[in-house]
Design a protein around this motif. Structure first.
Motif, PDB file in Angstrom:
ATOM      1  N   TYR C 285      -2.407 -63.019  16.271  1.00  0.00           N
ATOM      2  CA  TYR C 285      -3.364 -62.701  17.500  1.00  0.00           C
ATOM      3  C   TYR C 285      -3.346 -61.166  17.747  1.00  0.00           C
ATOM      4  CZ  TYR C 285      -3.859 -67.744  17.893  1.00  0.00           C
ATOM      5  OH  TYR C 285      -4.113 -69.102  17.865  1.00  0.00           O
ATOM      6  N   THR C 286      -2.148 -60.677  17.552  1.00  0.00           N
ATOM      7  CA  THR C 286      -1.820 -59.387  17.577  1.00  0.00           C
ATOM      8  C   THR C 286      -1.058 -58.621  16.899  1.00  0.00           C
ATOM      9  OG1 THR C 286      -1.086 -57.985  19.726  1.00  0.00           O
ATOM     10  CG2 THR C 286      -0.190 -60.228  19.557  1.00  0.00           C
ATOM     11  N   SER C 287      -1.207 -57.295  16.938  1.00  0.00           N
ATOM     12  CA  SER C 287      -0.379 -56.377  16.120  1.00  0.00           C
ATOM     13  C   SER C 287       0.879 -55.860  17.001  1.00  0.00           C
ATOM     14  CB  SER C 287      -1.021 -54.933  15.768  1.00  0.00           C
ATOM     15  OG  SER C 287      -1.140 -54.375  16.813  1.00  0.00           O
ATOM     16  N   ALA C 288       0.909 -56.374  18.180  1.00  0.00           N
ATOM     17  CA  ALA C 288       2.213 -55.936  19.274  1.00  0.00           C
ATOM     18  C   ALA C 288       2.918 -57.515  19.102  1.00  0.00           C
ATOM     19  CB  ALA C 288       1.675 -55.814  20.564  1.00  0.00           C
ATOM     20  N   TYR C 289       3.101 -58.158  17.970  1.00  0.00           N
ATOM     21  CA  TYR C 289       3.883 -59.489  17.977  1.00  0.00           C
ATOM     22  C   TYR C 289       5.457 -59.387  18.495  1.00  0.00           C
ATOM     23  CZ  TYR C 289       4.800 -57.510  13.396  1.00  0.00           C
ATOM     24  OH  TYR C 289       5.210 -57.037  12.173  1.00  0.00           O
ATOM     25  N   LEU C 290       5.825 -58.167  18.458  1.00  0.00           N
ATOM     26  CA  LEU C 290       7.340 -57.989  18.687  1.00  0.00           C
ATOM     27  C   LEU C 290       7.440 -58.121  20.084  1.00  0.00           C
ATOM     28  CD1 LEU C 290       8.439 -55.120  16.251  1.00  0.00           C
ATOM     29  CD2 LEU C 290       9.062 -57.588  16.332  1.00  0.00           C
ATOM     30  N   LEU C 291       6.317 -58.049  20.996  1.00  0.00           N
ATOM     31  CA  LEU C 291       6.184 -58.614  22.287  1.00  0.00           C
ATOM     32  C   LEU C 291       7.112 -59.848  22.454  1.00  0.00           C
ATOM     33  CD1 LEU C 291       5.380 -57.357  25.165  1.00  0.00           C
ATOM     34  CD2 LEU C 291       3.266 -58.804  24.779  1.00  0.00           C
ATOM     35  N   VAL C 292       6.939 -60.633  21.759  1.00  0.00           N
ATOM     36  CA  VAL C 292       7.369 -62.108  21.583  1.00  0.00           C
ATOM     37  C   VAL C 292       8.890 -62.025  21.628  1.00  0.00           C
ATOM     38  CG1 VAL C 292       7.575 -64.276  20.359  1.00  0.00           C
ATOM     39  CG2 VAL C 292       5.367 -62.950  20.650  1.00  0.00           C
ATOM     40  N   THR C 293       9.420 -60.977  20.686  1.00  0.00           N
ATOM     41  CA  THR C 293      10.716 -60.779  20.636  1.00  0.00           C
ATOM     42  C   THR C 293      11.414 -60.399  21.824  1.00  0.00           C
ATOM     43  OG1 THR C 293      10.561 -60.157  18.411  1.00  0.00           O
ATOM     44  CG2 THR C 293      12.587 -59.495  19.442  1.00  0.00           C
ATOM     45  N   GLY C 294      10.813 -59.555  22.490  1.00  0.00           N
ATOM     46  CA  GLY C 294      11.279 -58.973  23.998  1.00  0.00           C
ATOM     47  C   GLY C 294      11.304 -60.316  24.839  1.00  0.00           C
ATOM     48  N   ILE C 295      10.493 -60.747  24.968  1.00  0.00           N
ATOM     49  CA  ILE C 295      10.282 -61.924  25.972  1.00  0.00           C
ATOM     50  C   ILE C 295      11.436 -62.790  25.751  1.00  0.00           C
ATOM     51  CG2 ILE C 295       8.642 -63.452  26.924  1.00  0.00           C
ATOM     52  CD1 ILE C 295       6.405 -61.471  26.394  1.00  0.00           C
ATOM     53  N   VAL C 296      11.315 -63.471  24.504  1.00  0.00           N
ATOM     54  CA  VAL C 296      12.319 -64.399  24.070  1.00  0.00           C
ATOM     55  C   VAL C 296      13.838 -64.060  24.474  1.00  0.00           C
ATOM     56  CG1 VAL C 296      13.444 -65.852  22.387  1.00  0.00           C
ATOM     57  CG2 VAL C 296      10.831 -65.694  22.559  1.00  0.00           C
ATOM     58  N   LEU C 297      14.246 -62.872  23.983  1.00  0.00           N
ATOM     59  CA  LEU C 297      15.453 -62.119  24.331  1.00  0.00           C
ATOM     60  C   LEU C 297      15.706 -62.255  25.776  1.00  0.00           C
ATOM     61  CD1 LEU C 297      16.090 -59.157  22.292  1.00  0.00           C
ATOM     62  CD2 LEU C 297      17.469 -61.007  22.450  1.00  0.00           C
ATOM     63  N   VAL C 298      14.893 -61.843  26.445  1.00  0.00           N
ATOM     64  CA  VAL C 298      15.092 -61.792  28.134  1.00  0.00           C
ATOM     65  C   VAL C 298      15.138 -63.065  28.623  1.00  0.00           C
ATOM     66  CG1 VAL C 298      14.243 -60.970  30.064  1.00  0.00           C
ATOM     67  CG2 VAL C 298      14.102 -59.563  28.450  1.00  0.00           C
ATOM     68  N   LEU C 299      14.292 -63.999  28.319  1.00  0.00           N
ATOM     69  CA  LEU C 299      14.498 -65.420  28.655  1.00  0.00           C
ATOM     70  C   LEU C 299      15.586 -66.042  28.316  1.00  0.00           C
ATOM     71  CD1 LEU C 299      10.723 -66.454  28.106  1.00  0.00           C
ATOM     72  CD2 LEU C 299      11.764 -65.887  30.378  1.00  0.00           C
ATOM     73  N   LEU C 300      16.014 -65.901  27.194  1.00  0.00           N
ATOM     74  CA  LEU C 300      17.180 -66.486  26.604  1.00  0.00           C
ATOM     75  C   LEU C 300      18.495 -65.926  27.263  1.00  0.00           C
ATOM     76  CD1 LEU C 300      16.991 -66.467  22.942  1.00  0.00           C
ATOM     77  CD2 LEU C 300      17.287 -68.467  24.413  1.00  0.00           C
ATOM     78  N   ILE C 301      18.563 -64.821  27.557  1.00  0.00           N
ATOM     79  CA  ILE C 301      19.976 -64.250  28.202  1.00  0.00           C
ATOM     80  C   ILE C 301      19.773 -64.705  29.700  1.00  0.00           C
ATOM     81  CG2 ILE C 301      18.992 -61.927  28.842  1.00  0.00           C
ATOM     82  CD1 ILE C 301      22.177 -62.666  26.932  1.00  0.00           C
ATOM     83  N   LEU C 302      18.696 -64.838  30.183  1.00  0.00           N
ATOM     84  CA  LEU C 302      18.655 -65.059  31.628  1.00  0.00           C
ATOM     85  C   LEU C 302      18.982 -66.573  31.954  1.00  0.00           C
ATOM     86  CD1 LEU C 302      15.645 -63.233  33.348  1.00  0.00           C
ATOM     87  CD2 LEU C 302      18.163 -62.981  33.811  1.00  0.00           C
ATOM     88  N   TYR C 303      18.172 -67.402  31.072  1.00  0.00           N
ATOM     89  CA  TYR C 303      17.916 -68.860  31.525  1.00  0.00           C
ATOM     90  C   TYR C 303      18.786 -69.879  30.518  1.00  0.00           C
ATOM     91  CZ  TYR C 303      14.496 -67.211  34.557  1.00  0.00           C
ATOM     92  OH  TYR C 303      14.116 -66.338  35.486  1.00  0.00           O
ATOM     93  N   PHE C 304      18.962 -69.112  29.007  1.00  0.00           N
ATOM     94  CA  PHE C 304      19.477 -70.279  28.272  1.00  0.00           C
ATOM     95  C   PHE C 304      20.572 -69.598  27.307  1.00  0.00           C
ATOM     96  CE2 PHE C 304      17.506 -73.490  25.427  1.00  0.00           C
ATOM     97  CZ  PHE C 304      18.171 -74.581  26.128  1.00  0.00           C
TER      98      PHE C 304
END
Lengths: 243, 294, 321
Positions: C285-304
């Motif tokens: 969908y996007t060339s900025a797919y590493l955005l997913v990496t960032g979001i997952v990292l933050v969510l994991l460290i915060l909640y999981f």
């Protein structure tokens, strides 16, 4: 009696402060030796030098006739010096059994019976029933005892206890004294202690430290009779007790 | 050109580098010093500053100096707000645990960088200098704007110095840095101080970026190098020591500028990164600092 | 549950994972066969990383250098010296182990945040070295292994790395081997020492452990496993390039491990699998797919922060390795 450990003109300097200012100290094999003195006298620093948590600035330490001044802490533990922390320092996320097992699986002991020795140590201190509990969930008194169990599991020749009864109830202190006497059948014990009742009931030798120096050394009776000690230390303890 | 003038040119280039680096590193050092947080996303705040500067200057038509002045005001402000929010939403909830905050700031790094890629696109874009004149030295002419960058950085640093050492705000910051709990007991709202410091640190990076963007162009990947350099500076200068940071920024900026004129920049980076890693291992208090609390 | 039964059960679960990977090759279309081959190799990388991070508590931000050491150790010897695949593969692993040992001697003098930054910087240097020696490495552009080096004889069998099913099975073999190695390392006394260091290093030292030596061993093993992944990656996909040495490749194993659960064997495998497909889908969908990496990292460290398998272990089965 044979000498287990001696220090010669041992010094530890922090910046300009001489926390330990030239101590000559002798520990005989098989005794229970109490180290007393007012807060800030340098007791914890001194035993930290013995067990290698701190490096000496000057002077030397001998254990069983061999110089260990430069030896790293972990080697001293293997050589037979065990130290239990003043502030409880157990693995609070692991089970009680794992705590003891980590101590018991000492590299220079046979590998196979580490688990057995861990169990034995827990039985000795009366924690066997809690073996599968998470160590951090234990009551404070039990955590202190686990700390001692880890010391026992090392099967040391010299066990150094830093204020082991701090925060324990009277009953727990009584049990603890019994435990130390039992340990003492195989192990020399050096303990830092503020509770004078414990000191007088356990110790065969007492050393008094003040301002980084060894003020006096002798039997409990001798120490109680010593005027210098009275003024430097015992007086203040009484005041504390009154307060 | 003779060696003398050539060295002079290299020194000027180095001074421009050092000026921008001082500002960027000061932000990083402030955040680490006060909050004990290693902000890996610092370079992205810098990038964000540059990208915003591009947008603002291209929206405001007319005199380029006008647009630039607005950018110099608004870009750091906006970046500060972004940083403030990420501190509130993410870092605070982690209790400032050192390792967790690093992982979180890596996450923030990706989020900012990739958002820039989505909106700003993959191309590098130039920003017009606010004014254009050349200063004629006997041997060569030199961009007047670059000299202004140096001057602006000096003024800003003096200002920061004044705020930190002479004002009540600075006192509160230093108290919090010195001992968090005691500061709290004295009624300092540590949470607010942290959020402000994090925002201010990011704003410094953004100011540096706005100043440099007429020389270097804005690009969504431009945050990497300043981050590395700022890290180097903060480590060499002694973690959390502001004076050390400034000294080190001057040294590194100058030598980096001069080095890249004479040697391959890759080699220069290789050598300096290795040396800095070794400083961190063997002399963690830095070359100019006295404290080691990392 | 007593320890004997739990050991058998956990072995069974891990075996089931391996067997299902094996069975998948008969149903998967070519594209996913290729994807899973990559996933398995990256999972080896994550398992190596996790040995250090999950079990010993040392968070390296520079593991890409070990992956790259394996990749370039194998790739360059094939490309420049015409080494055969098995020799080049082993050489890559050895390169990683040596690099791990040397970096460990230096970086392990630090702990915590300083260790993270020092490893990050050494990885940066490794990347720069690859770029600097562009004459031999072709830097960013990279090198493609010539086709004649992609077949080899081993134990009387002739194996061709151009065949995707062969590659798949070789990757599975390596993954199984890695899981077994990690499993053996973390179960026994050694594993107990690692966990002790993770939980409280100074206490562990005062229980007679040479913690520096243990950490050095683990770092070397972790680097060797990471290099094995890189080495296999280079040989199977016939390409080496400096992009594999970027910070991105140091963050990925951390991400996989955090997602799956640090300090578990299945966690990194699961994390690699999920993250790989998540990124794969996002990149459509996007060339900025590493955005997913960032979001997952933050969510994991915060909640999981314990990850999927970490949470499962804490809730249901504490015996899971």
């Amino acid at each position: 009696m044979t000498t287990l450990l001696t220090t010669r003109q041992l010094v530890k300097r922090f910046g300009g402060l001489n926390a330990v200012a030239g101590v000559d100290f002798t520990l005989e094999k098989g005794e229970i030796h109490a180290l007393i003195g007012p807060n800030g006298a340098g007791k914890t620093t001194f035993v930290s030098l013995l067990c290698g948590r701190l490096e000496a600035t000057e002077g030397s330490i001998f254990f069983k006739g061999k110089e260990i001044t430069e030896m790293p802490a972990w080697k001293r533990v293997r050589a037979g010096i065990a130290y239990t922390f003043q502030i409880t320092s157990i693995y609070s996320n692991l089970t009680v059994f794992q705590n003891a097992a980590i101590a018991a699986q000492h590299a220079n002991k046979p590998a196979d019976d580490a688990e057995q020795r861990a169990k034995t140590a827990l039985e000795k201190v009366g924690l066997a029933a809690y073996a599968s509990h998470e160590a951090g969930s234990l009551a404070y008194g039990h955590q202190r005892v686990l700390e001692v169990a880890m010391g026992i599991a090392l099967e040391p020749e010299l066990l150094i206890l830093d204020e082991p009864t701090q925060g324990l109830s009277d009953l727990e202190i009584e049990q603890f004294c019994g435990l130390i006497r039992e340990i003492n059948q195989q192990t020399t014990v050096l303990l830092i202690e503020h509770n004078m009742q414990v000191v007088m009931s356990l110790a065969r030798q007492i050393s008094v430290m003040d301002q980084g120096l060894l003020l006096a050394q002798g039997t409990p009776d001798e120490i109680q009779a010593n005027a210098a000690v009275q003024s430097a230390y015992l007086g203040t303890i009484d005041e504390e007790n009154v307060a | 050109m003779d060696f003398g003038p050539f060295l002079f040119l290299a020194t000027l280039e180095g001074l421009v580098q050092a000026a921008v680096l001082c500002l960027t590193a000061l932000g990083l050092s402030l955040v680490f010093g006060v909050m004990r947080v290693v902000n890996v996303a610092h370079g992205e705040f810098y990038m964000l500053g540059a990208v915003l500067a591009y947008w603002i200057t291209s929206w405001i038509s007319g005199n380029p100096a006008m647009g630039f002045a607005v950018a110099l005001l608004l870009a750091p402000l906006f970046v500060g707000v972004v940083a403030y929010l990420s501190e509130k939403i993410i870092l605070r909830r982690l209790g400032y645990d050192p390792e967790a905050t690093i992982v979180a700031t890596i996450g923030i790094l990706y989020i900012l960088q990739q958002t820039a890629l989505l909106t700003f696109g993959p191309d590098a874009r130039p920003v017009e200098p606010p004014l254009y004149f050349r200063v004629e030295f006997p041997w060569f002419g030199y961009s007047g704007y670059k000299l202004i960058v140096i001057a602006a950085a000096v003024i800003l640093l003096l200002l920061a110095w004044f705020v930190i050492t002479r004002t009540r705000l600075g006192l509160i910051m230093r108290a919090t840095q010195f001992d968090r709990e005691t500061a709290q007991n004295y009624g300092i709202a540590v949470d607010r101080v942290y959020a402000m410091v994090f925002a201010a640190g990011a704003a410094f990076a953004a100011i540096a970026a706005v100043l440099i963007v007429p020389i270097q162009q804005a690009h969504y990947l431009m945050g990497g190098d300043p981050l590395l350099l700022a890290f180097i500076v903060v480590i060499i200068g002694g973690l959390g020591s502001i004076r050390g940071t400034l000294l080190a920024a001057l040294l590194i900026g100058l030598s980096d500028g001069i080095f890249s004129v004479f040697f391959s920049p890759t080699l220069a980076k290789m050598v300096s990164t290795t040396l800095v890693a070794l400083v961190l291992v063997f002399k963690p208090e830095g070359l100019f600092g006295h404290r080691s609390r990392l | 549950m007593d320890s004997k039964n739990s050991q058998i059960l956990s072995l069974g679960i891990h075996a089931a994972v391996v067997i299902s990977f094996y069975a998948l090759q008969y149903v998967l279309p070519e594209y996913h066969l290729l994807a899973l081959t990559r996933i398995m190799l990256l999972a080896i990388f994550a398992l190596g990383f996790n040995l250090l991070f999950g079990y010993t508590g040392l968070l390296s931000l520079g593991h890409a250098m070990f992956f790259a050491a394996g990749m370039y150790g194998a790739g360059l010897t094939v490309y420049h010296f015409g080494w055969s695949v098995p020799g080049a593969f082993l050489f890559g692993v050895v390169c990683g182990a040596i690099l791990g040992f040397v970096i460990g001697m230096i970086a392990l003098r630090t702990t915590g945040v300083a260790f993270m930054i020092v490893t990050l910087m050494f990885a940066k240097v490794s990347y720069l070295v690859i770029v600097y020696f562009t004459t031999y490495t072709r830097g960013d552009e990279g090198l493609v292994m010539p086709a004649e080096f992609r077949g080899f004889e081993l134990l009387g069998m002739s194996i061709s790395l151009t065949d995707s099913v062969t590659r798949y099975n070789l990757a599975l073999l390596l993954l199984t081997l890695t899981m077994l190695i990690v499993f053996l390392l973390v179960r026994g006394r050694f594993g107990r020492a690692l966990v002790a260091i993770r939980e409280n290093e100074s206490r562990t030292r005062m229980l007679g452990y040479n913690t520096f030596a243990i950490k050095l061993k683990v770092l070397t093993a972790s680097a060797a496993l990471s290099a094995m992944a890189g080495s296999a990656y280079a040989l199977m996909f016939a390409y080496i390039g400096s992009s594999f040495a970027t910070i991105q490749y140091s963050i990925d194993p951390l991400l996989y491990t955090l997602l799956g659960g640090a300090g578990t064997v299945l966690g990194p495998v699961f994390g690699t699998f999920s993250m790989f497909y998540l990124i794969d889908i996002a990149s459509e969908y996007t060339s900025a797919y590493l955005l997913v990496t960032g979001i997952v990292l933050v969510l994991l460290i915060l909640y999981f922060p314990k990850g999927v398998f970490g949470a499962i272990r804490q809730k249901y089965c504490r015996w899971l390795p």
